[in-house]
Write a protein that holds these residues in place. Structure first.
Motif, mmCIF file in Angstrom:
data_model
loop_
_atom_site.group_PDB
_atom_site.id
_atom_site.type_symbol
_atom_site.label_atom_id
_atom_site.label_comp_id
_atom_site.label_asym_id
_atom_site.label_seq_id
_atom_site.Cartn_x
_atom_site.Cartn_y
_atom_site.Cartn_z
ATOM 1 N N LYS A 2 -0.914 -48.742 -54.915
ATOM 2 C CA LYS A 2 -2.286 -48.459 -54.539
ATOM 3 C C LYS A 2 -2.964 -49.720 -54.000
ATOM 4 N N ARG A 5 -1.621 -50.686 -50.608
ATOM 5 C CA ARG A 5 -2.216 -49.859 -49.555
ATOM 6 C C ARG A 5 -3.626 -50.330 -49.251
ATOM 7 N N GLN A 9 -5.864 -50.921 -45.874
ATOM 8 C CA GLN A 9 -6.839 -49.867 -45.584
ATOM 9 C C GLN A 9 -8.182 -50.214 -46.198
ATOM 10 N N ASN A 12 -11.123 -47.573 -45.886
ATOM 11 C CA ASN A 12 -11.094 -46.338 -46.661
ATOM 12 C C ASN A 12 -11.048 -46.593 -48.153
ATOM 13 N N ALA A 14 -11.211 -46.939 -51.786
ATOM 14 C CA ALA A 14 -12.166 -46.683 -52.855
ATOM 15 C C ALA A 14 -13.452 -46.010 -52.395
ATOM 16 N N SER A 15 -13.407 -45.283 -51.261
ATOM 17 C CA SER A 15 -14.626 -44.568 -50.891
ATOM 18 C C SER A 15 -14.943 -43.496 -51.926
ATOM 19 N N ALA A 16 -13.904 -43.041 -52.648
ATOM 20 C CA ALA A 16 -14.146 -42.074 -53.722
ATOM 21 C C ALA A 16 -14.985 -42.695 -54.832
ATOM 22 N N GLU B 187 -5.177 -39.836 -54.489
ATOM 23 C CA GLU B 187 -4.382 -40.998 -54.880
ATOM 24 C C GLU B 187 -4.756 -42.232 -54.063
ATOM 25 N N LEU B 188 -5.177 -42.015 -52.825
ATOM 26 C CA LEU B 188 -5.608 -43.134 -51.972
ATOM 27 C C LEU B 188 -7.065 -43.532 -52.225
ATOM 28 N N SER B 189 -7.669 -42.901 -53.230
ATOM 29 C CA SER B 189 -9.100 -43.132 -53.532
ATOM 30 C C SER B 189 -10.005 -42.793 -52.358
ATOM 31 N N GLU B 190 -9.576 -41.815 -51.573
ATOM 32 C CA GLU B 190 -10.428 -41.345 -50.479
ATOM 33 C C GLU B 190 -11.194 -40.095 -50.884
ATOM 34 N N MET B 191 -10.799 -39.529 -52.031
ATOM 35 C CA MET B 191 -11.439 -38.299 -52.487
ATOM 36 C C MET B 191 -11.630 -38.404 -53.989
ATOM 37 N N MET B 192 -12.771 -37.908 -54.476
ATOM 38 C CA MET B 192 -12.992 -37.933 -55.921
ATOM 39 C C MET B 192 -11.954 -37.054 -56.625
#
Lengths: 85, 270
Positions: A2, A5, A9, A12, A14-16, B187-192
């Motif tokens: 992670k 990556r 990136q 993008n 940690a945008s979550a 998993e890529l932390s692009e989505m909650m």
């Protein structure tokens, strides 16, 4: 993996997490407002007008907060202004 | 005693109607007599998703206004026994939807069915409020996306204050159904993650429906996706309904599928 990556990136990454933080702030505000009476914004506005008429406070010196307790509701008013020297 | 369940979300386009169709179908497949009511007056769609749009003669408003009997307006599903739907009106003004009228219809349905599933329209206007008012239980549909989660929180607040149960000092038990979930982006932390969403909304998770091409395919064909047991979305709906009925099932499709080199290169998404 992670972390590797995220090196590539940055945009993008940690945008979550940003979404989660923003939501938590927003929703706690929403929940507070949900329990407030409808007249509260008007009451606040009028209180501030009256206080400004009598004191040399600025708008930031007036803090009004609403608390909903199990048995009763409470309005807390804090006002400061420069005392005459 | 029949249970009234509202499927709601606040925000539009998150999958209420799709979920309603699949949940209702799965309940009927389990042998429960189930009826789905579309509350979206003026913008009905449940009939399309269920594939019975050409058999609509009378609708909810006709029944409420006394122009048709309930038995005339109910449409029997062609695929599953014991599954019926009551369509919304496409033309009428939504003011024709009255609380007394809705109560009468729901009470009459409760006598004949095990589950009455109310498909709420988006928003928090009259149709949405009436869809939730008589509910014994709620399924809150949410995408892992900020505006959807915020609207869901608003709706949970309304379930706790503007329903018959709330007026009697109780709260409507609500469970979360997260749809359009993409484990790879999580998993890529692009989505909650589903855990994030559940923590923010503070309600238990009923299920996670993965983003899947099969959902669009199913609605194209007018066959609820739960019938497609090759599709992960279909399996996920069956799981969710099993949990709804009290079964303890582990969550599936919340971690990325491990793909081989070839499918990574050439894409093997269903």
């Amino acid at each position: 993996m992670k972390r590797l990556r995220s090196l590539f990136q940055r945009d993008n990454a940690a945008s979550a997490d940003v979404a989660r933080e923003r939501l938590m702030v927003m929703i706690s505000q929403d929940r507070l407002q949900r329990n407030q009476p409808d007249f509260l914004p008007r009451l606040q506005k009028e209180l501030i007008e009256v206080i400004l008429r009598y004191t040399k406070s600025s708008q930031e010196d007036i803090q009004i907060s609403y608390h909903s307790l199990p048995q009763q509701a409470q309005l807390e008013l804090n006002v400061t202004w420069p005392s005459r020297s | 005693m029949a249970k009234v369940v509202v499927v709601t979300s606040g925000k539009g386009g998150v999958g209420k109607t799709t979920s309603c169709a699949s949940i209702g179908t799965a309940l009927a497949l389990q042998g429960f007599r189930t009826v789905l009511i579309d509350f979206d007056v003026g913008l009905r769609n449940l009939d399309l998703v269920m594939g019975c749009e050409r058999r609509v003669v009378y609708d909810l408003i006709n029944v409420i206004s006394g122009e048709a009997k309930l038995s005339q307006a109910l449409i029997k599903d062609k695929r599953v026994d014991g599954l019926f739907m009551l369509p919304a009106s496409q033309t009428r003004d939504k003011d024709a939807l009255t609380q007394d009228g809705v109560e009468k219809v729901i009470e009459e349905l409760k006598a004949d069915f095990d589950y009455v599933i109310c498909d709420s329209p988006a928003g928090i206007e009259r149709g949405a409020m009436l869809a939730m008012y008589f509910a014994d239980e709620a399924i809150v549909v949410s995408n892992p996306e900020v505006s959807s989660v915020r609207d869901s929180d608003r709706v949970i607040g309304l379930l706790d204050s503007k329903t018959r149960m709330a007026e009697n000092g109780q709260s409507v038990p609500a469970r979360l159904l997260v749809t359009r979930y993409d484990p790879e982006r999580v998993e890529l932390s692009e989505m909650m993650s589903v855990k994030d969403v559940a923590e923010i909304l503070a309600i238990p998770v009923l299920g996670v429906i993965p983003e899947s091409e099969s959902v669009l395919k199913a609605s194209n064909q007018g066959v609820p996706v739960v019938h497609d047991q090759q599709a992960d979305a279909g399996i996920a709906y069956l799981d969710a309904v099993a949990r709804f009925l009290g079964e303890d099932r582990p969550m599936r499709f919340i971690t990325p599928e491990r793909k081989g080199f070839l499918s990574r290169m050439f894409g093997g998404r269903r």
